[in-house]
Write a protein that holds these residues in place. Structure first.
Motif, PDB file in Angstrom:
ATOM      1  N   LEU A  68      18.527 -28.073  33.421  1.00  0.00           N
ATOM      2  CA  LEU A  68      18.009 -29.776  32.580  1.00  0.00           C
ATOM      3  C   LEU A  68      16.950 -29.813  33.422  1.00  0.00           C
ATOM      4  O   LEU A  68      16.314 -31.513  32.778  1.00  0.00           O
ATOM      5  N   MET A  69      16.353 -29.870  34.356  1.00  0.00           N
ATOM      6  CA  MET A  69      16.164 -30.737  35.084  1.00  0.00           C
ATOM      7  C   MET A  69      14.086 -30.701  34.414  1.00  0.00           C
ATOM      8  O   MET A  69      13.975 -30.699  33.397  1.00  0.00           O
ATOM      9  N   ALA A  70      14.229 -32.705  34.554  1.00  0.00           N
ATOM     10  CA  ALA A  70      13.393 -33.297  34.057  1.00  0.00           C
ATOM     11  C   ALA A  70      12.661 -34.189  35.037  1.00  0.00           C
ATOM     12  O   ALA A  70      11.539 -34.234  34.361  1.00  0.00           O
ATOM     13  N   SER A  71      12.884 -34.343  35.932  1.00  0.00           N
ATOM     14  CA  SER A  71      11.863 -35.413  37.231  1.00  0.00           C
ATOM     15  C   SER A  71      13.336 -34.937  38.984  1.00  0.00           C
ATOM     16  O   SER A  71      13.828 -33.614  38.743  1.00  0.00           O
ATOM     17  N   LEU A  72      11.701 -35.094  39.537  1.00  0.00           N
ATOM     18  CA  LEU A  72      12.510 -34.934  41.314  1.00  0.00           C
ATOM     19  C   LEU A  72      13.545 -35.307  41.417  1.00  0.00           C
ATOM     20  O   LEU A  72      14.744 -34.029  41.953  1.00  0.00           O
ATOM     21  N   PRO A  73      14.233 -36.681  41.489  1.00  0.00           N
ATOM     22  CA  PRO A  73      15.529 -36.830  41.521  1.00  0.00           C
ATOM     23  C   PRO A  73      16.904 -35.532  41.119  1.00  0.00           C
ATOM     24  O   PRO A  73      17.205 -35.371  41.879  1.00  0.00           O
ATOM     25  N   ALA A  74      16.937 -35.288  39.993  1.00  0.00           N
ATOM     26  CA  ALA A  74      17.754 -34.344  39.207  1.00  0.00           C
ATOM     27  C   ALA A  74      17.190 -33.070  40.732  1.00  0.00           C
ATOM     28  O   ALA A  74      18.706 -32.691  40.391  1.00  0.00           O
ATOM     29  N   VAL A  75      16.323 -32.422  40.785  1.00  0.00           N
ATOM     30  CA  VAL A  75      16.058 -31.527  41.220  1.00  0.00           C
ATOM     31  C   VAL A  75      17.183 -31.053  42.838  1.00  0.00           C
ATOM     32  O   VAL A  75      17.521 -30.277  43.066  1.00  0.00           O
ATOM     33  N   LEU A  76      16.695 -32.928  43.341  1.00  0.00           N
ATOM     34  CA  LEU A  76      17.313 -32.974  44.730  1.00  0.00           C
ATOM     35  C   LEU A  76      19.149 -32.958  44.650  1.00  0.00           C
ATOM     36  O   LEU A  76      19.277 -32.667  45.870  1.00  0.00           O
ATOM     37  N   VAL A  77      19.278 -33.997  43.171  1.00  0.00           N
ATOM     38  CA  VAL A  77      20.808 -33.462  43.497  1.00  0.00           C
ATOM     39  C   VAL A  77      21.520 -31.957  43.032  1.00  0.00           C
ATOM     40  O   VAL A  77      22.490 -31.812  43.983  1.00  0.00           O
ATOM     41  N   ALA A  78      20.217 -31.246  42.225  1.00  0.00           N
ATOM     42  CA  ALA A  78      20.706 -29.815  42.434  1.00  0.00           C
ATOM     43  C   ALA A  78      20.029 -29.520  43.332  1.00  0.00           C
ATOM     44  O   ALA A  78      21.292 -28.177  43.481  1.00  0.00           O
ATOM     45  N   ALA A  79      19.753 -29.244  44.473  1.00  0.00           N
ATOM     46  CA  ALA A  79      19.821 -28.753  45.380  1.00  0.00           C
ATOM     47  C   ALA A  79      20.898 -28.720  46.687  1.00  0.00           C
ATOM     48  O   ALA A  79      21.448 -27.719  46.974  1.00  0.00           O
ATOM     49  N   ALA A  80      21.330 -30.319  46.673  1.00  0.00           N
ATOM     50  CA  ALA A  80      22.755 -30.455  46.642  1.00  0.00           C
ATOM     51  C   ALA A  80      23.611 -29.637  46.707  1.00  0.00           C
ATOM     52  O   ALA A  80      24.379 -29.395  47.243  1.00  0.00           O
ATOM     53  N   CYS A  81      24.156 -29.710  45.415  1.00  0.00           N
ATOM     54  CA  CYS A  81      25.136 -29.547  44.894  1.00  0.00           C
ATOM     55  C   CYS A  81      25.370 -27.866  45.077  1.00  0.00           C
ATOM     56  O   CYS A  81      26.004 -27.073  45.068  1.00  0.00           O
ATOM     57  N   MET A  82      24.212 -27.105  45.142  1.00  0.00           N
ATOM     58  CA  MET A  82      23.810 -25.226  45.120  1.00  0.00           C
ATOM     59  C   MET A  82      23.844 -25.184  46.564  1.00  0.00           C
ATOM     60  O   MET A  82      24.580 -24.445  46.776  1.00  0.00           O
ATOM     61  N   GLY A  83      23.107 -26.197  47.912  1.00  0.00           N
ATOM     62  CA  GLY A  83      23.335 -25.480  49.108  1.00  0.00           C
ATOM     63  C   GLY A  83      25.566 -25.817  49.588  1.00  0.00           C
ATOM     64  O   GLY A  83      25.380 -25.122  49.892  1.00  0.00           O
ATOM     65  N   VAL A  84      25.962 -27.088  49.149  1.00  0.00           N
ATOM     66  CA  VAL A  84      27.413 -27.269  49.414  1.00  0.00           C
ATOM     67  C   VAL A  84      27.741 -26.040  48.543  1.00  0.00           C
ATOM     68  O   VAL A  84      28.462 -25.282  49.258  1.00  0.00           O
TER      69      VAL A  84
END
Length: 165
Positions: A68-84
């Motif tokens: 659903l990414m539409a902005s950089l903040p969404a991508v960065l939250v996704a990155a944290a979720c994916m990393g954890v």
């Protein structure tokens, strides 16, 4: 999903017109660096299922956010979720793969585990790259979400055998 993100995220970001998507990798790495050793200790204390199941759920959130990414903040939250999620689940499942294995068989057990991750890292981006071309970014990452759901189902069905003796 990790192989897909590593391979195709920059293309997906371009397709969505999101600048700075490469910051995903720094956030992912930081989240993984912090969570992987913690997950290992928790796995020793609580067991593989009690760590891997919530970790996979967090990874599932990350894949949906990427879809659903539409902005950089969404991508960065996704990155944290994916990393954890990915690092914690990986750590717990890897520990389970070698638990109870005689010392002389640790290399074989560990490498058997790595074969699965290598196959996923190799074939996942190829298969989901086709999905990206045919159906777009959302479909590609939702297909990755389905893979995480399959992992959760496999985890639910997994019943380790008890040692004989």
């Amino acid at each position: 999903p990790h192989g897909v993100a590593v391979t195709l995220l920059l293309t997906a970001g371009e397709m969505r017109g999101i600048a700075g998507v490469s910051a995903y990798f720094a956030v992912y790495a930081a989240a993984a660096l912090v969570s992987k050793p913690t997950a290992g200790r928790l796995t020793d204390r609580w067991g593989m299922r009690r760590v891997a199941a919530p970790a996979l759920a967090v990874e599932l959130v990350g894949t949906v956010l990427l879809a659903l990414m539409a902005s950089l903040p969404a991508v960065l939250v996704a990155a944290a979720c994916m990393g954890v999620g990915q690092a914690s689940a990986y750590s717990a499942i890897q520990a389970e793969a070698v638990r109870g294995v005689p010392a002389c068989e640790l290399g074989r057990a560990s490498n058997t585990f790595y074969i699965g991750t290598d196959v996923g890292m190799g074939f996942g981006p190829m298969a989901l790259g086709v999905v990206l071309q045919l159906a777009g970014v959302t479909a590609m990452f939702l297909a990755g979400s389905v893979l995480v759901l399959l992992a959760l189902g496999t985890l639910a069905a997994y019943h380790p055998s008890k040692p004989k003796g």
